[in-house]
Design a protein around this motif. Sequence first.
Motif, PDB file in Angstrom:
ATOM      1  N   ALA A 173      -4.182   6.462   0.394  1.00  0.00           N
ATOM      2  CA  ALA A 173      -4.017   5.021   0.579  1.00  0.00           C
ATOM      3  C   ALA A 173      -5.184   4.420   1.354  1.00  0.00           C
ATOM      4  O   ALA A 173      -5.188   3.227   1.647  1.00  0.00           O
ATOM      5  N   ASP A 216       5.160   7.869   2.832  1.00  0.00           N
ATOM      6  CA  ASP A 216       4.006   7.928   3.729  1.00  0.00           C
ATOM      7  C   ASP A 216       4.469   7.728   5.162  1.00  0.00           C
ATOM      8  O   ASP A 216       5.641   7.439   5.428  1.00  0.00           O
ATOM      9  N   ILE A 252       6.187   4.210   6.090  1.00  0.00           N
ATOM     10  CA  ILE A 252       7.550   4.075   5.554  1.00  0.00           C
ATOM     11  C   ILE A 252       8.520   4.967   6.315  1.00  0.00           C
ATOM     12  O   ILE A 252       9.656   4.576   6.597  1.00  0.00           O
ATOM     13  N   ALA A 285      -1.791   4.904  -3.083  1.00  0.00           N
ATOM     14  CA  ALA A 285      -1.994   3.473  -3.265  1.00  0.00           C
ATOM     15  C   ALA A 285      -3.414   3.138  -3.677  1.00  0.00           C
ATOM     16  O   ALA A 285      -3.644   2.162  -4.390  1.00  0.00           O
ATOM     17  N   TYR A 344       0.821  -1.211   0.000  1.00  0.00           N
ATOM     18  CA  TYR A 344       0.000   0.000   0.000  1.00  0.00           C
ATOM     19  C   TYR A 344       0.856   1.263   0.000  1.00  0.00           C
ATOM     20  O   TYR A 344       0.442   2.312   0.498  1.00  0.00           O
ATOM     21  N   HIS A 345       2.043   1.157  -0.601  1.00  0.00           N
ATOM     22  CA  HIS A 345       2.934   2.318  -0.643  1.00  0.00           C
ATOM     23  C   HIS A 345       3.153   2.835  -2.058  1.00  0.00           C
ATOM     24  O   HIS A 345       3.854   3.815  -2.266  1.00  0.00           O
ATOM     25  N   ASP A 346       2.561   2.172  -3.035  1.00  0.00           N
ATOM     26  CA  ASP A 346       2.446   2.704  -4.389  1.00  0.00           C
ATOM     27  C   ASP A 346       1.186   2.116  -5.001  1.00  0.00           C
ATOM     28  O   ASP A 346       0.533   1.246  -4.411  1.00  0.00           O
ATOM     29  N   ALA A 405       8.208  -2.455   5.175  1.00  0.00           N
ATOM     30  CA  ALA A 405       7.395  -1.381   5.743  1.00  0.00           C
ATOM     31  C   ALA A 405       6.775  -1.748   7.081  1.00  0.00           C
ATOM     32  O   ALA A 405       6.451  -0.864   7.884  1.00  0.00           O
ATOM     33  N   TYR A 425      11.886   6.332   0.250  1.00  0.00           N
ATOM     34  CA  TYR A 425      11.548   5.788   1.559  1.00  0.00           C
ATOM     35  C   TYR A 425      10.991   6.847   2.512  1.00  0.00           C
ATOM     36  O   TYR A 425      11.198   6.793   3.720  1.00  0.00           O
ATOM     37  N   ARG A 429      10.381  -1.547  -0.334  1.00  0.00           N
ATOM     38  CA  ARG A 429       9.467  -0.658   0.387  1.00  0.00           C
ATOM     39  C   ARG A 429       8.284  -1.446   0.947  1.00  0.00           C
ATOM     40  O   ARG A 429       7.873  -1.239   2.093  1.00  0.00           O
ATOM     41  N   ASP A 430       7.736  -2.363   0.164  1.00  0.00           N
ATOM     42  CA  ASP A 430       6.620  -3.185   0.639  1.00  0.00           C
ATOM     43  C   ASP A 430       7.084  -4.294   1.577  1.00  0.00           C
ATOM     44  O   ASP A 430       6.363  -4.686   2.492  1.00  0.00           O
TER      45      ASP A 430
END
Length: 748
Positions: free
Chosen positions: A332, A663, A666, A491, A240-242, A280, A660, A276-277
């Motif tokens: 997101a 959000d 992160i 996201a 949920y970071h992109d 996180a 990084y 990142r995913d």
Amino acid sequence: MSAQPVNPNLPPDHVTVFIDGVELAAPKGAMIIQVADKAGIPIPRFCYHEKLPIAANCRMCLVDTEIGGRPAPKPSPACATPVMDGMRVFTRNEKALKAQRNVMEFLLINHPLDCPICDQGGECELQDLSLGYGRSVSRFVERKRVVPDEDLGPLVATEMTRCIQCTRCVRFTAEIAGTYELGGMQRGENLQIGTYDGQPLMTELSGNVIDVCPVGALTNKVYRFKARPWELIARPSLGYHDALGSNLFHHVRRGELLRSVPRDNEAVNECWLSDRDRYAHEGLYAEDRATVPLIRDGDGFREASWDEALARVADILKAHAGDALGVLVHPATSNEEGALLARLAEGLGSGNLDHRIGQLDLSDGAHADAFGMPVAEIEHADAIVIVGSNIRHEVPLLHQRIRKAVKRGAKVHVVNPVDFDFTFAITGKHIVPPSRIAATLAQLEIGEAARSAVIVGAVAENGPYAAAIRKAAAEFAAAKNAKLCRIPQGANALGLSRQGVLPRGLDAQAMLRAPRQAYLLYGIEPGLDFADQPAALKALGAARVVALSHFACASTRAVAEVILPIGLLPEIDATLTNLDGLEQQAVAAARLPGQARPGWKVLRALGGLLALKGFEFTDLDGLRAEMTARPVHVAGNGAAPAAEATAAHGLELAVSPAIYRVDAVIRRATALQLHPLNAGPHATLNPADASALGLMEGAMARFATAAGSATLPVKVDARVAQGCVWIESGHGATAPLLASARLEVAAV
């Protein structure tokens, strides 16, 4: 062997092969191991991986073959031997088993006997296969070799004495990530896998070497020694970071999320996961996580019961219903929460509702839309135009798809204010200031291409010239018969657009420039998530603010009157819509902290207190049954985002999201904050501009705008377009500058 096919009814590009007596049809050129895998016939292997180039260096997949009744003189590697018409393959006869057992014995000669303490124990391919193919007693009595470990950074731990030189990690960094960071050094018995220069892994996909490693040589440094795999429960969830919405599993022990691993989905993320995913989840356990309802008491806050806090929020919202209320939502936020927020705003008579909090130019009423060319098809494109995006950091696995397209022969053209690093060759490169992106795109020639895509990213979408760039991209795509792919800025920006989390009154920027008397903030960290930070903090500071928040951070405490703790995506059942328009569900994995509740439950309770329509459901299934996508239409506000946009003074500002720092979660993931890609706040200038201003690398300079100023260290790089200053968002130090088109620079 007869020239006639064994089975004349097969297509001409197929042959007949017999594996362990089973007759199979296989494509010409396919390897034995690929045909066997498709048929469900097991063949042991270490170096083979279906997504990586064939190396054939472990020899564990040796099989016995026979062609035209003539047996092969020696066993053949199944991963590197193409099938032939009439070929007979034996994977379990005496010759094959002897070869496989001999290979296993050689592989174990130098492997340490540390299974009881190895963090890979219980999910180690070598451990599993040695049970079936290994000897009970080793015939090797000499000393085992020892290989020194390397520090590959904060994400990947090494125990290279365990390495069996399968080279999966080498092939991953070379062929998939495209960074060529790992390689084999020395020869024969002294062969070692490493980086040679001892530097940390810099690829944004580095965690995938953990997944491809068949032994415990490369492991997850964050998760290491925390649990055994049989203690964990896997819950399917989403990144949920992109906006890609990578499929993954969260591994949980007694409610604590300990690690995340990829979940195969060829249409979305294949079998890979961005760092990142993957890392996180550390951010879930930050010290400032909101765990109890808080109500302002003088200059501080006091803990309150849910009943008291909800009653206070209901009173505030009722007292400021209608146009006096603004509802600002993080992009997101899930579809379920978004649907309820739209109902809440409608029930309170407010049209001031928006999730586009990070976008400056909303003058054209633009909102997220599904990709014109699905992600899985982009790797088959003939031409790709990247507009205003550091796509490698913005959506790492979309960048990887483009790399695959280039390897197939695609031509990539780039129009950017910075010559960002990509891991593929660029056919046409146009590095221009943001104000010239639209005009440059209008003049771009890409030649003939049957399948082409235009990808518009965050640098363009979030900047002060976004409307003009969006218009130019749409016109270019129409003229070239290309598919327009605008990356949603959040996201679930596409899902929220479809659920009606869009203004019927003032948009996000307008309700901050013309402050409301009260605001409802949902999932937002006020100090860092807004495009126009000075305007946001000024407007929120003078209003009554209720925050449904994941974190009780300093900026939330500074503006909020009530803070209600809600769950993050790994802690709730939720649906997100990815950039292809695909709705995907996540299942609650981690335990909610303290008294935090799923956001949909909090909104349901709030709607009930306010006696609003649409809040009569009793469970999530009931809510989902009532949810329908709304027609998406947003009128533009017609206002330029900044009066200085056309001014001639100063340098233009180019802003890209820091990989990084995108959000709140992160920003609280410790390992990612320690990664070298997290370079910290700084400003980068073209050498010509730096020289004209008398600035050198490492100097401190003051960057001033009409809205605010910041003092930042200077970097000098020819990749930045002349006349530009490049900064990254997500840092408190750069936040005062983000809403400006131009700025003045002076040495400190």
